[in-house]
Write a protein that holds these residues in place. Sequence first.
Motif, PDB file in Angstrom:
ATOM      1  N   UNK A 102      10.174 -14.823   1.723  1.00 16.09           N
ATOM      2  CA  UNK A 102      11.487 -15.470   1.630  1.00 16.09           C
ATOM      3  C   UNK A 102      11.363 -16.988   1.683  1.00 16.09           C
ATOM      4  N   UNK A 103      10.394 -17.498   2.430  1.00 10.51           N
ATOM      5  CA  UNK A 103      10.189 -18.946   2.511  1.00 10.51           C
ATOM      6  C   UNK A 103       9.648 -19.498   1.204  1.00 10.51           C
ATOM      7  N   UNK A 104       8.744 -18.757   0.572  1.00  3.37           N
ATOM      8  CA  UNK A 104       8.127 -19.198  -0.674  1.00  3.37           C
ATOM      9  C   UNK A 104       9.078 -19.002  -1.852  1.00  3.37           C
ATOM     10  N   UNK A 105       9.810 -17.910  -1.817  1.00  5.10           N
ATOM     11  CA  UNK A 105      10.740 -17.583  -2.911  1.00  5.10           C
ATOM     12  C   UNK A 105      12.137 -17.400  -2.344  1.00  5.10           C
ATOM     13  N   UNK A 106      12.915 -18.471  -2.295  1.00  2.00           N
ATOM     14  CA  UNK A 106      14.254 -18.393  -1.701  1.00  2.00           C
ATOM     15  C   UNK A 106      15.182 -17.391  -2.376  1.00  2.00           C
ATOM     16  N   UNK A 107      14.871 -17.019  -3.614  1.00  2.00           N
ATOM     17  CA  UNK A 107      15.733 -16.043  -4.302  1.00  2.00           C
ATOM     18  C   UNK A 107      15.589 -14.637  -3.718  1.00  2.00           C
ATOM     19  N   UNK A 124       4.805   3.371  19.143  1.00  2.00           N
ATOM     20  CA  UNK A 124       4.530   1.940  19.086  1.00  2.00           C
ATOM     21  C   UNK A 124       3.762   1.564  17.818  1.00  2.00           C
ATOM     22  N   UNK A 125       2.935   2.474  17.332  1.00  2.00           N
ATOM     23  CA  UNK A 125       2.158   2.237  16.110  1.00  2.00           C
ATOM     24  C   UNK A 125       3.071   1.837  14.949  1.00  2.00           C
ATOM     25  N   UNK A 126       4.168   2.564  14.742  1.00  2.00           N
ATOM     26  CA  UNK A 126       5.060   2.289  13.623  1.00  2.00           C
ATOM     27  C   UNK A 126       5.827   0.995  13.834  1.00  2.00           C
ATOM     28  N   UNK A 127       6.161   0.702  15.056  1.00  2.00           N
ATOM     29  CA  UNK A 127       6.858  -0.551  15.341  1.00  2.00           C
ATOM     30  C   UNK A 127       5.968  -1.747  15.035  1.00  2.00           C
ATOM     31  N   UNK A 128       4.683  -1.641  15.334  1.00  2.00           N
ATOM     32  CA  UNK A 128       3.740  -2.718  15.030  1.00  2.00           C
ATOM     33  C   UNK A 128       3.567  -2.868  13.518  1.00  2.00           C
ATOM     34  N   UNK A 129       3.481  -1.750  12.811  1.00  2.00           N
ATOM     35  CA  UNK A 129       3.357  -1.792  11.352  1.00  2.00           C
ATOM     36  C   UNK A 129       4.595  -2.441  10.741  1.00  2.00           C
ATOM     37  N   UNK A 130       5.771  -2.066  11.222  1.00  2.00           N
ATOM     38  CA  UNK A 130       7.018  -2.639  10.713  1.00  2.00           C
ATOM     39  C   UNK A 130       7.092  -4.133  11.014  1.00  2.00           C
ATOM     40  N   UNK A 131       6.653  -4.550  12.182  1.00  2.00           N
ATOM     41  CA  UNK A 131       6.676  -5.974  12.547  1.00  2.00           C
ATOM     42  C   UNK A 131       5.762  -6.776  11.621  1.00  2.00           C
ATOM     43  N   UNK A 132       4.610  -6.233  11.269  1.00  2.00           N
ATOM     44  CA  UNK A 132       3.697  -6.918  10.359  1.00  2.00           C
ATOM     45  C   UNK A 132       4.328  -7.051   8.970  1.00  2.00           C
ATOM     46  N   UNK A 139       0.828  -1.204   0.000  1.00  2.00           N
ATOM     47  CA  UNK A 139       0.000   0.000   0.000  1.00  2.00           C
ATOM     48  C   UNK A 139       0.859   1.250   0.000  1.00  2.00           C
ATOM     49  N   UNK A 140       0.656   2.076   0.977  1.00  2.00           N
ATOM     50  CA  UNK A 140       1.381   3.346   1.050  1.00  2.00           C
ATOM     51  C   UNK A 140       2.703   3.247   1.798  1.00  2.00           C
ATOM     52  N   UNK A 141       3.040   2.054   2.285  1.00  2.00           N
ATOM     53  CA  UNK A 141       4.231   1.892   3.117  1.00  2.00           C
ATOM     54  C   UNK A 141       5.345   1.133   2.406  1.00  2.00           C
ATOM     55  N   UNK A 142       6.553   1.511   2.716  1.00  2.00           N
ATOM     56  CA  UNK A 142       7.739   0.812   2.241  1.00  2.00           C
ATOM     57  C   UNK A 142       8.589   0.475   3.466  1.00  2.00           C
ATOM     58  N   UNK A 143       8.936  -0.813   3.579  1.00  2.00           N
ATOM     59  CA  UNK A 143       9.733  -1.296   4.712  1.00  2.00           C
ATOM     60  C   UNK A 143      11.027  -1.889   4.176  1.00  2.00           C
ATOM     61  N   UNK A 144      12.140  -1.491   4.790  1.00  2.00           N
ATOM     62  CA  UNK A 144      13.456  -1.984   4.394  1.00  2.00           C
ATOM     63  C   UNK A 144      14.147  -2.529   5.636  1.00  2.00           C
ATOM     64  N   UNK A 145      14.724  -3.737   5.496  1.00  2.00           N
ATOM     65  CA  UNK A 145      15.492  -4.335   6.593  1.00  2.00           C
ATOM     66  C   UNK A 145      16.849  -4.729   6.026  1.00  2.00           C
ATOM     67  N   UNK A 148       7.547  -7.069   8.345  1.00  2.00           N
ATOM     68  CA  UNK A 148       8.673  -8.002   8.501  1.00  2.00           C
ATOM     69  C   UNK A 148       8.172  -9.446   8.405  1.00  2.00           C
ATOM     70  N   UNK A 149       7.043  -9.745   9.036  1.00  2.00           N
ATOM     71  CA  UNK A 149       6.467 -11.097   8.952  1.00  2.00           C
ATOM     72  C   UNK A 149       6.104 -11.437   7.511  1.00  2.00           C
ATOM     73  N   UNK A 150       5.523 -10.482   6.808  1.00  2.00           N
ATOM     74  CA  UNK A 150       5.158 -10.703   5.417  1.00  2.00           C
ATOM     75  C   UNK A 150       6.409 -10.937   4.567  1.00  2.00           C
TER      76      UNK A 150
END
Length: 64
Positions: A56-61, A39-47, A5-11, A49-51
């Motif tokens: 990564x599990x489905x597409x190892x590349x 805390x709101x942003x940390x929860x969004x980032x955690x969600x 959506x409107x968010x971009x997450x980088x790790x 990260x899970x996605x």
Amino acid sequence: MIRHGRYKYVHYTRTEEKELYDLKRDPHELFNLMSTRREHWKKKAAALERQLNRMRKVRPEVRR
């Protein structure tokens, strides 16, 4: 990196640095929401990260 959506997450796994941007309000990615203590942003980032981990599990590349 994942966009949802409107968010971009980088790790960055080598440095463990994490970035979260609201692309609607900050299209040039100038303000990293993870730098705030809300805390709101940390929860969004955690969600996102899970996605990203599920992808990564489905597409190892998808690199870490």
